[in-house]
Write a protein that holds these residues in place. Structure first.
Motif, PDB file in Angstrom:
ATOM      1  N   LEU A  82       0.809  -1.220   0.000  1.00  0.00           N
ATOM      2  CA  LEU A  82       0.000   0.000   0.000  1.00  0.00           C
ATOM      3  C   LEU A  82       0.843   1.271   0.000  1.00  0.00           C
ATOM      4  O   LEU A  82       0.638   2.153  -0.860  1.00  0.00           O
ATOM      5  CB  LEU A  82      -0.956  -0.003   1.202  1.00  0.00           C
ATOM      6  N   PRO A  83       1.821   1.427   0.905  1.00  0.00           N
ATOM      7  CA  PRO A  83       2.614   2.669   0.851  1.00  0.00           C
ATOM      8  C   PRO A  83       3.436   2.789  -0.427  1.00  0.00           C
ATOM      9  O   PRO A  83       3.657   3.905  -0.917  1.00  0.00           O
ATOM     10  CB  PRO A  83       3.510   2.582   2.088  1.00  0.00           C
ATOM     11  N   ALA A  84       3.883   1.644  -0.992  1.00  0.00           N
ATOM     12  CA  ALA A  84       4.671   1.708  -2.219  1.00  0.00           C
ATOM     13  C   ALA A  84       3.838   2.225  -3.381  1.00  0.00           C
ATOM     14  O   ALA A  84       4.248   3.141  -4.110  1.00  0.00           O
ATOM     15  CB  ALA A  84       5.243   0.322  -2.544  1.00  0.00           C
ATOM     16  N   VAL A  85       2.646   1.635  -3.565  1.00  0.00           N
ATOM     17  CA  VAL A  85       1.801   2.064  -4.687  1.00  0.00           C
ATOM     18  C   VAL A  85       1.354   3.511  -4.491  1.00  0.00           C
ATOM     19  O   VAL A  85       1.433   4.326  -5.410  1.00  0.00           O
ATOM     20  CB  VAL A  85       0.585   1.132  -4.825  1.00  0.00           C
ATOM     21  N   LEU A 138      13.981   2.593  -4.540  1.00  0.00           N
ATOM     22  CA  LEU A 138      13.420   3.922  -4.801  1.00  0.00           C
ATOM     23  C   LEU A 138      13.005   4.536  -3.467  1.00  0.00           C
ATOM     24  O   LEU A 138      12.135   4.020  -2.774  1.00  0.00           O
ATOM     25  CB  LEU A 138      12.205   3.820  -5.729  1.00  0.00           C
ATOM     26  N   ASP A 139      13.649   5.628  -3.112  1.00  0.00           N
ATOM     27  CA  ASP A 139      13.357   6.313  -1.848  1.00  0.00           C
ATOM     28  C   ASP A 139      12.191   7.265  -2.071  1.00  0.00           C
ATOM     29  O   ASP A 139      12.368   8.447  -2.385  1.00  0.00           O
ATOM     30  CB  ASP A 139      14.608   7.073  -1.385  1.00  0.00           C
ATOM     31  N   ILE A 140      10.995   6.739  -1.894  1.00  0.00           N
ATOM     32  CA  ILE A 140       9.806   7.547  -2.167  1.00  0.00           C
ATOM     33  C   ILE A 140       9.721   8.727  -1.208  1.00  0.00           C
ATOM     34  O   ILE A 140       9.473   9.874  -1.616  1.00  0.00           O
ATOM     35  CB  ILE A 140       8.536   6.682  -2.061  1.00  0.00           C
ATOM     36  N   ALA A 141       9.907   8.456   0.071  1.00  0.00           N
ATOM     37  CA  ALA A 141       9.801   9.532   1.055  1.00  0.00           C
ATOM     38  C   ALA A 141      10.791  10.647   0.757  1.00  0.00           C
ATOM     39  O   ALA A 141      10.462  11.841   0.842  1.00  0.00           O
ATOM     40  CB  ALA A 141      10.018   8.986   2.463  1.00  0.00           C
ATOM     41  N   GLY A 142      12.006  10.268   0.378  1.00  0.00           N
ATOM     42  CA  GLY A 142      13.012  11.268   0.046  1.00  0.00           C
ATOM     43  C   GLY A 142      12.634  12.067  -1.182  1.00  0.00           C
ATOM     44  O   GLY A 142      12.817  13.292  -1.221  1.00  0.00           O
ATOM     45  N   LEU A 187       9.074  -1.356  -4.444  1.00  0.00           N
ATOM     46  CA  LEU A 187       8.875  -2.606  -3.704  1.00  0.00           C
ATOM     47  C   LEU A 187      10.187  -3.256  -3.308  1.00  0.00           C
ATOM     48  O   LEU A 187      10.282  -3.887  -2.238  1.00  0.00           O
ATOM     49  CB  LEU A 187       8.028  -3.577  -4.535  1.00  0.00           C
ATOM     50  N   ASP A 188      11.232  -3.110  -4.138  1.00  0.00           N
ATOM     51  CA  ASP A 188      12.510  -3.746  -3.769  1.00  0.00           C
ATOM     52  C   ASP A 188      13.390  -2.815  -2.926  1.00  0.00           C
ATOM     53  O   ASP A 188      14.514  -3.167  -2.558  1.00  0.00           O
ATOM     54  CB  ASP A 188      13.261  -4.250  -5.002  1.00  0.00           C
ATOM     55  N   GLY A 189      12.885  -1.590  -2.639  1.00  0.00           N
ATOM     56  CA  GLY A 189      13.589  -0.688  -1.742  1.00  0.00           C
ATOM     57  C   GLY A 189      14.617   0.197  -2.403  1.00  0.00           C
ATOM     58  O   GLY A 189      15.294   0.975  -1.714  1.00  0.00           O
ATOM     59  N   ARG A 217       5.027   1.188 -13.738  1.00  0.00           N
ATOM     60  CA  ARG A 217       5.423  -0.151 -13.307  1.00  0.00           C
ATOM     61  C   ARG A 217       6.895  -0.178 -12.903  1.00  0.00           C
ATOM     62  O   ARG A 217       7.272  -0.778 -11.884  1.00  0.00           O
ATOM     63  CB  ARG A 217       5.166  -1.163 -14.418  1.00  0.00           C
ATOM     64  N   ALA A 218       7.748   0.496 -13.676  1.00  0.00           N
ATOM     65  CA  ALA A 218       9.177   0.511 -13.361  1.00  0.00           C
ATOM     66  C   ALA A 218       9.430   1.140 -11.995  1.00  0.00           C
ATOM     67  O   ALA A 218      10.219   0.627 -11.193  1.00  0.00           O
ATOM     68  CB  ALA A 218       9.934   1.274 -14.451  1.00  0.00           C
ATOM     69  N   ASP A 219       8.737   2.247 -11.720  1.00  0.00           N
ATOM     70  CA  ASP A 219       8.916   2.891 -10.420  1.00  0.00           C
ATOM     71  C   ASP A 219       8.336   2.037  -9.293  1.00  0.00           C
ATOM     72  O   ASP A 219       8.885   2.007  -8.182  1.00  0.00           O
ATOM     73  CB  ASP A 219       8.244   4.272 -10.421  1.00  0.00           C
TER      74      ASP A 219
END
Length: 817
Positions: A645-648, A709-713, A705-707, A698-700
């Motif tokens: 959920l947080p990843a998507v 990509l630092d979404i929060a950053g 999911l594999d960690g 999809r790439a992002d």
């Protein structure tokens, strides 16, 4: 008798002749309004000229000057005379004093009010520089008699001083207007208004003339002259009806003033006054905003030129929504916006402005009013969502709504609004007209959106609850009929239309029952329960009742009334209890969903599909239409794992996609295939611009999911690069545990202001608490997110009560940071 005959009589017969000619002029039924005011000024000019000429035969370098309203040639029946005896300083002071007496005393003898002064041009300029009110009066200086060159020279000099000193004097004038408004109130809402001093009155109209004379800015001219004329006509009638020099339209005199103007009744009179005041008030808002913009620009421009080496920098434009940008502290249309092809644009621009806490540009509103296409019936889902966002924006809604109303856009969107617009309420409890009360109720209701499951219905009910006051009979009964029609027209389904109709029909039920009936009597509680029908409607009605009372005035709500209503609600709620809800049963997966799930399991990674949503045909019944907003349906299947959920949600936020609705559920694979797949069904729309390609999403998502990509950053970097605007102050997030909502999971309910990355933050907090999300049901209603998460512990069981409460508090703290 003609005007020429009257002037001749006034000149030949002295004060008594002037008085008789004046009386005849005021009694002429055929002449009123501007012609009578001009004729009265001319008659007075001729009389004063005779007085001046008789006393100034041997004097040179002297003139008689009219200033203020008299200088504008506008004399109401009991207006005072503003006169300046101007001299060049060369004459004997005794002779000047004698001349002044020969003019002032006949005026006083007739019982006319006189504001007079005797000055040289230098003294007049000095006094104007020290006293803003004197300077404003001199801006309307007009020659009556004597040395025309002396008057013309003073007028030229005063105007030049005003324009040179405008950057300093205009803020002073604005402050003077604001202080007067604070003292006198808003003309467009007062039952006994002061036509001159209240905000939106004649003083403000004069201030707008002064701003225009500065050449620094100008007021919107459309309708302003007619509004000013209307207020002057009412003042004339008030003077004639009372025989006094008064500007306050008292209740006991309104019927007589209405009759003097040939109007139906006092309500028609007040509505005319309110409409004129609204035009002046809106013109003042726009003008003072433009003055501020010009003064800021003048202060900044020299520094920018020094930094950039000359030239004029292009104004910065920041996107707010599709077709809408911010520029110079206002909301304007983007260069690519096409009002003629985008019927939702007025509502989208208004919602964006209200959410950002910014005013709508006058040019933008007028462009949309001139070119925007009418909305189809029923409205597109986006239009409904934008209206709800606008209504839920709190106090900033008012200014934006007034801008739309000033150009006729509100009555175009909601034709029933015309009957309540500027309608007075002759009730000491009410402090607003009907239309403003409805908007104030929506503003108050926005504070309670965290208390209800359907904030959209609360806000629309607030807007419509008194809409029946424009019709004869019981306004609640009439309002129910109108509410059904309006709700269906703006696209609510059959169930929601019925709920809104119930709220409008019974918006007084709780407070009247609580204060007038015995709450210990079971019949009282039973009657309210039967009228309301459900817990959800009761919840909405409770919030609407409080919002309505708070928006009425200080006398309409108290802690005592609040406690009585709360007690009644508690009793009715108990009577309605007994139907425990359960986790919504998910529909059987479609063939496409099964295909995506199998593909996700086979590849071990996310699989997604994008599908555009289309609006059903306009002629399709509202109750048969898809209630979801327009946009794109995004289906994502992911092997069941932690952090989905947080990843998507984070990836969608990175790509500036707004989540309208979302469903998350675990899907068991068919034919005995072991394992499960998480299926996420999203409805998304781009904040502005076009949607990203599915391959990019999809790439992002794979990287998230594999960690890697630092979404929060990434989200933090974007926020740092584009600091958030001040925007509105939304009610704080509210997180609660629905203790009886499910026997299989703990239901965490989140009600918060929708914002980029909200679902990402919620998902991270739930993951951090080591709970598993069985399913999620996310909806965005206007700018309000109303989400439910069915969670379990690691063993797949509901959380213990204390653990669930701790989780809710922690999540609420996270969302309030």
């Amino acid at each position: 008798m003609t005007s020429t005959d009257m002037r001749t009589e006034a000149e030949d017969s002295g004060p008594s002749g002037y008085a008789a000619a004046r009386l005849r002029l005021l009694q002429e039924g055929a002449r009123s309004g501007p012609p009578r005011r001009s004729a009265l000024a001319e008659l007075t000019d001729d009389w004063l000229t005779g007085l001046f000429d008789a006393g100034a035969e041997k004097l040179r370098g002297v003139s008689l000057v009219a200033v203020g309203g008299y200088g504008r040639g506008e004399l109401s029946p009991r207006s005072d005379l503003d006169l300046l005896l101007l001299h060049d300083g060369g004459a004997d002071p005794g002779a000047i004093a004698s001349l002044a007496d020969r003019i002032w005393y006949p005026v006083w003898d007739l019982g006319l009010d006189l504001d007079h002064s005797v000055r040289t041009p230098a003294e007049a300029r000095k006094t104007a520089g020290e006293d803003l009110k004197v300077q404003l009066g001199l801006l309307d200086a007009r020659h009556i008699a004597g040395d025309l060159g002396l008057t013309a020279s003073l007028r030229t000099t005063v105007l030049a001083d005003w324009r040179n000193q405008a950057p300093k004097r205009l803020p002073e004038l604005q402050e003077l207007c604001a202080e007067r408004a604070e003292r006198q109130g808003e003309l467009q809402y007062l039952l006994e208004p002061d036509l001159k001093e209240a905000r939106g009155g004649l003083r403000d109209a004069t201030a707008l003339r002064a701003v225009a004379a500065s050449w620094l800015a100008d007021a919107p001219r459309e309708g302003l002259a007619d509004a000013r004329k209307s207020l002057l006509d009412v003042r004339d009638a008030l003077h004639l009806a009372t025989g006094r020099a008064t500007d306050r339209l008292a209740l006991q005199e309104q019927d007589q003033v209405a009759a003097e103007l040939g109007l139906l009744d006092a309500d028609t009179l007040l509505r005319q006054v309110y409409e004129a005041a609204r035009v002046v008030s809106y013109a003042s808002d726009v003008t003072w905003r433009e003055v501020g913009r010009v003064l800021r620009s003048r202060a900044v421009r020299p520094r920018l030129r020094a930094m950039l080496g000359g030239g004029k920098p292009a104004p910065e434009r920041s996107p707010l929504a599709e077709g809408v940008v911010e520029q110079d502290g206002e909301v304007v249309l983007a260069r690519a916006a096409r009002p003629d092809r985008d019927p939702v644009l007025p509502l989208r621009a208004a919602a964006a402005a209200a959410q950002a806490g910014l005013p709508l540009s006058l040019h933008a509103v007028r462009r949309m009013a001139a070119a925007a296409r009418p909305l189809p019936t029923p409205w597109p889902a986006e239009a409904r969502q934008q209206l709800i966002t606008l209504l839920g924006s709190g106090p900033s809604t008012i200014e934006v709504w007034e801008a739309l109303e000033a150009e006729g856009l509100i009555t175009r969107l909601l034709p029933d609004w015309e009957r309540v617009r500027c309608r007075p309420q002759r009730n000491a409890v009410h402090i607003w007209t009907v239309d403003r009360h409805l908007i104030e109720t929506a503003v108050r209701a926005a504070e309670f959106t965290r208390r209800v499951h359907r904030p959209d219905l609360l806000l629309v009910a607030a807007l419509l609850h008194d809409i029946g006051k424009g019709w004869p009979g019981d306004h609640s009964v009439a309002g129910e009929i109108i509410a059904r029609d309006v709700a269906a027209r703006i696209g609510f389904d059959r169930t929601d239309v019925a709920t809104l109709a119930t709220l409008v029909r019974h918006h007084l039920l709780l407070v009247e029952t609580a204060t007038r009936r015995d709450l210990e009597d079971p019949a009282t509680v039973r009657a309210v329960a039967e009228a309301v029908g459900s817990q959800g409607t009761l919840e909405l009605l409770h919030a609407l009742t409080e919002a309505d009372a708070l928006a009425t005035g200080p006398a309409a709500w108290s802690s005592w009334r609040a406690s009585l209503v709360a007690d009644l609600v508690k009793r009715v709620s108990a009577a309605l209890a007994g139907d425990d809800s359960e986790e919504p049963e998910a529909a059987a997966p479609t063939a496409e969903q099964e295909r995506l799930a199998i593909e996700a399991f086979r590849t071990g990674g996310p699989v997604l599909a994008l599908r555009a949503q289309t609006e059903p045909p306009a002629e399709e019944p509202a109750e048969d239409r898809d209630p979801e907003p327009l946009g794109v349906e995004l289906l994502i299947a992911v092997p069941d794992q932690k952090g989905v959920l947080p990843a998507v949600a984070g990836v969608l936020a990175m790509h500036r996609l707004t989540v309208r609705t979302a469903e998350l559920r675990a899907l068991d694979l068919p034919d005995g295939v072991p394992g499960s797949v998480l299926l996420l069904d999203w409805r998304v729309a781009a904040e502005y611009g076009s949607l990203p390609q599915a391959a990019r999403l999809r790439a992002d998502l794979v990287r998230a999911l594999d960690g890697s990509l630092d979404i929060a950053g990434r989200l933090a970097e974007r926020d740092a690069a584009y600091p958030r605007r001040r925007g509105i102050v939304a009610p704080a997030a509210r997180v609660s545990v629905a203790s009886t909502a499910s026997r299989l999971a703990t239901v965490i309910e989140v009600r918060a202001h929708d914002a980029p990355g909200l679902l990402h933050r919620i998902g991270r907090a739930l993951d951090g608490a080591q709970v598993r999300v069985r399913s999620a049901h996310v909806s965005t209603l206007g700018a309000n997110a109303v989400d439910a998460f069915y969670v379990t512990g690691p063993e797949g069981l509901p959380l213990p009560g204390d653990q669930a409460a701790t989780l809710a508090r922690a999540l609420e703290d996270t969302l309030r940071e």
